[in-house]
Design a protein around this motif. Structure first.
Motif, PDB file in Angstrom:
ATOM      1  N   THR A  80       0.849  -1.189   0.000  1.00 15.33           N
ATOM      2  CA  THR A  80       0.000   0.000   0.000  1.00 15.33           C
ATOM      3  C   THR A  80       0.885   1.240   0.000  1.00 15.33           C
ATOM      4  OG1 THR A  80      -0.132  -0.008   2.426  1.00 15.33           O
ATOM      5  CG2 THR A  80      -1.873  -1.147   1.220  1.00 15.33           C
ATOM      6  N   THR A  81       0.361   2.335  -0.570  1.00 14.44           N
ATOM      7  CA  THR A  81       1.122   3.588  -0.637  1.00 14.44           C
ATOM      8  C   THR A  81       0.265   4.748  -0.140  1.00 14.44           C
ATOM      9  OG1 THR A  81       0.437   4.217  -2.882  1.00 14.44           O
ATOM     10  CG2 THR A  81       2.317   2.706  -2.687  1.00 14.44           C
ATOM     11  N   THR A  82       0.916   5.874   0.093  1.00 17.20           N
ATOM     12  CA  THR A  82       0.227   7.052   0.615  1.00 17.20           C
ATOM     13  C   THR A  82      -0.794   7.592  -0.380  1.00 17.20           C
ATOM     14  OG1 THR A  82       2.064   8.407  -0.217  1.00 17.20           O
ATOM     15  CG2 THR A  82       2.104   7.771   2.126  1.00 17.20           C
ATOM     16  N   THR A  83      -0.577   7.405  -1.665  1.00 18.32           N
ATOM     17  CA  THR A  83      -1.462   7.967  -2.694  1.00 18.32           C
ATOM     18  C   THR A  83      -2.374   6.933  -3.326  1.00 18.32           C
ATOM     19  OG1 THR A  83       0.227   7.619  -4.388  1.00 18.32           O
ATOM     20  CG2 THR A  83       0.215   9.763  -3.274  1.00 18.32           C
ATOM     21  N   GLY A  84      -2.163   5.652  -3.019  1.00 17.52           N
ATOM     22  CA  GLY A  84      -2.948   4.598  -3.654  1.00 17.52           C
ATOM     23  C   GLY A  84      -2.431   4.211  -5.021  1.00 17.52           C
ATOM     24  N   ASP A  85      -1.320   4.862  -5.455  1.00 17.80           N
ATOM     25  CA  ASP A  85      -0.713   4.496  -6.735  1.00 17.80           C
ATOM     26  C   ASP A  85       0.807   4.478  -6.589  1.00 17.80           C
ATOM     27  OD1 ASP A  85       0.153   7.156  -6.810  1.00 17.80           O
ATOM     28  OD2 ASP A  85      -1.421   7.796  -8.186  1.00 17.80           O
ATOM     29  N   ALA A  86       1.503   4.322  -7.705  1.00 17.17           N
ATOM     30  CA  ALA A  86       2.957   4.143  -7.661  1.00 17.17           C
ATOM     31  C   ALA A  86       3.711   5.421  -7.334  1.00 17.17           C
ATOM     32  CB  ALA A  86       3.439   3.576  -9.003  1.00 17.17           C
ATOM     33  N   GLU A  87       3.041   6.572  -7.334  1.00 14.40           N
ATOM     34  CA  GLU A  87       3.716   7.829  -7.022  1.00 14.40           C
ATOM     35  C   GLU A  87       3.955   8.011  -5.535  1.00 14.40           C
ATOM     36  OE1 GLU A  87       1.395  11.002  -8.911  1.00 14.40           O
ATOM     37  OE2 GLU A  87       3.177  11.405 -10.124  1.00 14.40           O
ATOM     38  N   GLY A  88       3.170   7.328  -4.710  1.00 15.75           N
ATOM     39  CA  GLY A  88       3.236   7.561  -3.276  1.00 15.75           C
ATOM     40  C   GLY A  88       4.343   6.771  -2.577  1.00 15.75           C
ATOM     41  N   GLU A  89       4.561   7.131  -1.317  1.00 14.19           N
ATOM     42  CA  GLU A  89       5.522   6.406  -0.490  1.00 14.19           C
ATOM     43  C   GLU A  89       4.875   5.127   0.033  1.00 14.19           C
ATOM     44  OE1 GLU A  89       6.744   8.989   2.610  1.00 14.19           O
ATOM     45  OE2 GLU A  89       7.593  10.508   1.251  1.00 14.19           O
ATOM     46  N   VAL A  90       5.671   4.088   0.168  1.00 14.51           N
ATOM     47  CA  VAL A  90       5.163   2.804   0.646  1.00 14.51           C
ATOM     48  C   VAL A  90       4.782   2.915   2.119  1.00 14.51           C
ATOM     49  CG1 VAL A  90       5.728   0.371   1.059  1.00 14.51           C
ATOM     50  CG2 VAL A  90       6.508   1.500  -1.039  1.00 14.51           C
ATOM     51  N   LEU A  91       3.548   2.515   2.409  1.00 15.06           N
ATOM     52  CA  LEU A  91       3.061   2.518   3.783  1.00 15.06           C
ATOM     53  C   LEU A  91       3.270   1.181   4.462  1.00 15.06           C
ATOM     54  CD1 LEU A  91      -0.355   4.424   3.474  1.00 15.06           C
ATOM     55  CD2 LEU A  91       1.675   5.204   4.701  1.00 15.06           C
ATOM     56  N   ASP A  92       2.987   0.103   3.722  1.00 11.16           N
ATOM     57  CA  ASP A  92       3.018  -1.228   4.333  1.00 11.16           C
ATOM     58  C   ASP A  92       3.280  -2.270   3.262  1.00 11.16           C
ATOM     59  OD1 ASP A  92       2.775  -3.092   6.425  1.00 11.16           O
ATOM     60  OD2 ASP A  92       0.691  -3.507   5.885  1.00 11.16           O
ATOM     61  N   THR A  93       3.994  -3.320   3.647  1.00 15.68           N
ATOM     62  CA  THR A  93       4.263  -4.439   2.748  1.00 15.68           C
ATOM     63  C   THR A  93       3.821  -5.730   3.418  1.00 15.68           C
ATOM     64  OG1 THR A  93       6.149  -3.302   1.744  1.00 15.68           O
ATOM     65  CG2 THR A  93       6.021  -5.689   1.439  1.00 15.68           C
ATOM     66  N   GLN A  94       3.047  -6.534   2.694  1.00 17.28           N
ATOM     67  CA  GLN A  94       2.516  -7.783   3.226  1.00 17.28           C
ATOM     68  C   GLN A  94       2.806  -8.926   2.248  1.00 17.28           C
ATOM     69  OE1 GLN A  94       0.934  -8.300   6.125  1.00 17.28           O
ATOM     70  NE2 GLN A  94       0.873  -6.145   6.777  1.00 17.28           N
ATOM     71  N   PRO A  95       2.956 -10.149   2.751  1.00 19.65           N
ATOM     72  CA  PRO A  95       3.105 -11.284   1.840  1.00 19.65           C
ATOM     73  C   PRO A  95       1.821 -11.517   1.054  1.00 19.65           C
ATOM     74  CG  PRO A  95       2.852 -12.049   4.111  1.00 19.65           C
ATOM     75  CD  PRO A  95       3.007 -10.561   4.172  1.00 19.65           C
ATOM     76  N   VAL A  96       1.957 -11.993  -0.166  1.00 22.35           N
ATOM     77  CA  VAL A  96       0.802 -12.251  -1.033  1.00 22.35           C
ATOM     78  C   VAL A  96       0.564 -13.756  -1.095  1.00 22.35           C
ATOM     79  CG1 VAL A  96      -0.175 -11.988  -3.337  1.00 22.35           C
ATOM     80  CG2 VAL A  96       1.280 -10.186  -2.375  1.00 22.35           C
ATOM     81  N   SER A  97      -0.570 -14.172  -0.594  1.00 22.86           N
ATOM     82  CA  SER A  97      -0.933 -15.585  -0.626  1.00 22.86           C
ATOM     83  C   SER A  97      -2.417 -15.690  -0.975  1.00 22.86           C
ATOM     84  CB  SER A  97      -0.642 -16.243   0.730  1.00 22.86           C
ATOM     85  OG  SER A  97      -1.023 -17.604   0.709  1.00 22.86           O
ATOM     86  N   VAL A  98      -2.705 -15.647  -2.263  1.00 25.28           N
ATOM     87  CA  VAL A  98      -4.087 -15.680  -2.732  1.00 25.28           C
ATOM     88  C   VAL A  98      -4.205 -16.708  -3.850  1.00 25.28           C
ATOM     89  CG1 VAL A  98      -4.516 -13.276  -2.118  1.00 25.28           C
ATOM     90  CG2 VAL A  98      -3.705 -13.828  -4.406  1.00 25.28           C
ATOM     91  N   THR A  99      -5.432 -17.078  -4.148  1.00 32.05           N
ATOM     92  CA  THR A  99      -5.700 -18.013  -5.242  1.00 32.05           C
ATOM     93  C   THR A  99      -6.548 -17.312  -6.303  1.00 32.05           C
ATOM     94  OG1 THR A  99      -7.754 -18.846  -4.280  1.00 32.05           O
ATOM     95  CG2 THR A  99      -5.690 -19.931  -3.605  1.00 32.05           C
TER      96      THR A  99
END
Length: 312
Positions: A80-99
């Motif tokens: 997730t980022t502050t702006t909701g897109d690639a321009e923003g600063e990273v807020l949080d990083t989580q592992p991706v485990s989806v199907t």
């Protein structure tokens, strides 16, 4: 530069990194047009269809603003980022485990009428200032949720932490917010890493031209790329009037239709008897044709003897 009156719609494929207004000004300069406007902004990080209106067509830009839109979006899962897109600063990083099944289920949950809160990094105004100015100053403004409609949402591809989706939606839908909500429901977070608009009302990206291609053309070829002003109204019913009635319509006078239409019509495009004689838009209430947006007599005459690209 000698500017000139041009009347028509240019379907532009906006490049990455350019604002909608910058793209408009470049196209306006290439066409030497006197009057021009765009039909709703695309962020600099977004590419794709941007209908540009010139001359008489600017009177109908709201039609494109109100039209349904279609997008292809790429989501970066797990971040997730502050702006909701690639321009923003990273807020949080989580592992991706989806199907794939989980993704399909989450996407299906957004179909139809949904509530969406506009992002702080948007051009919506609060007390005369766009929200992104407050966001850059670290000020959070309360934004009421609003209803938008997702007509369709499909997975185009998915690999590791990259999910590509196709969305057809009502006006006012924020794809950045949609991407964040998808990531939240998947439990890993997400932000929008790429966005391309593929349709706006009846206009499609396959019919659009890039600025580079436009610049490489001759002046006559550029004019050939202009569609007539009524091209934004092609989904509306059409009415054709006799010469005397057309003249009255252009003065704004109401006209009773015979035979009377079976139902009221909220939007119609109106023509004179000659081919290409687009007069403007109106609506029909209780059997009466009432003008909404009218071309001037000079604009109508210019469309009757158009440049090659403006033939209706």
């Amino acid at each position: 530069m000698q500017r000139r009156p041009l009347h028509g719609v240019l379907l532009l494929d906006k490049p990455l990194g350019l604002s909608s207004n910058d793209a408009l000004q470049k196209a306006k300069w290439l066409l030497r047009a006197e009057k021009a406007g765009h039909t709703g902004t695309l962020d600099p990080l977004a590419t794709g269809l941007l209908p540009l209106c010139f001359g008489a067509a600017t009177k109908f830009s709201q039609v494109s603003l109100d039209a349904d839109k279609a997008y292809e979006a790429t989501l970066k899962l797990g971040q997730t980022t502050t702006t909701g897109d690639a321009e923003g600063e990273v807020l949080d990083t989580q592992p991706v485990s989806v199907t794939a099944e989980q993704i399909a289920q989450v996407l299906a949950g957004f179909l139809g009428l949904i509530e969406q809160k506009p992002p702080m990094y948007s051009a919506l105004k609060h007390e005369g200032r766009p929200l992104y100015e407050y966001a850059r100053a670290g000020i959070e403004i309360e934004r009421p949720s609003r209803q938008v409609t997702i007509h369709s949402i499909d997975m185009l591809s998915w690999q590791a932490d990259e999910l590509r989706i196709a969305v057809r939606c009502s006006k006012g839908t924020y794809i950045r917010t949609l991407g964040e909500d998808i990531g939240r429901l998947l439990g890993c977070g997400a932000h929008l890493s790429a966005l391309r608009r593929t349709a706006s009302g009846p206009c499609q990206i396959g019919e659009a031209i890039s600025l580079d291609a436009l610049a490489a053309m001759t002046e006559a070829e550029r004019e050939d790329m202009l569609r007539p002003p009524d091209s934004l109204l092609q989904e509306w019913p059409a009415l054709r009037l006799e010469a005397s009635e057309a003249a009255r319509f252009l003065t704004g006078l109401r006209r009773r239709l015979l035979p009377r239409p079976a139902t009221d019509l909220p939007h119609v495009r109106v023509y004179g008897p000659e081919p290409g004689a687009f007069l403007g838009s109106g609506h029909v209430t209780a059997g009466e044709l009432i003008a909404d947006r009218l071309l001037s007599p000079q604009e109508v005459q210019s469309l009757l003897a158009p440049a090659p690209g403006l033939a209706a």
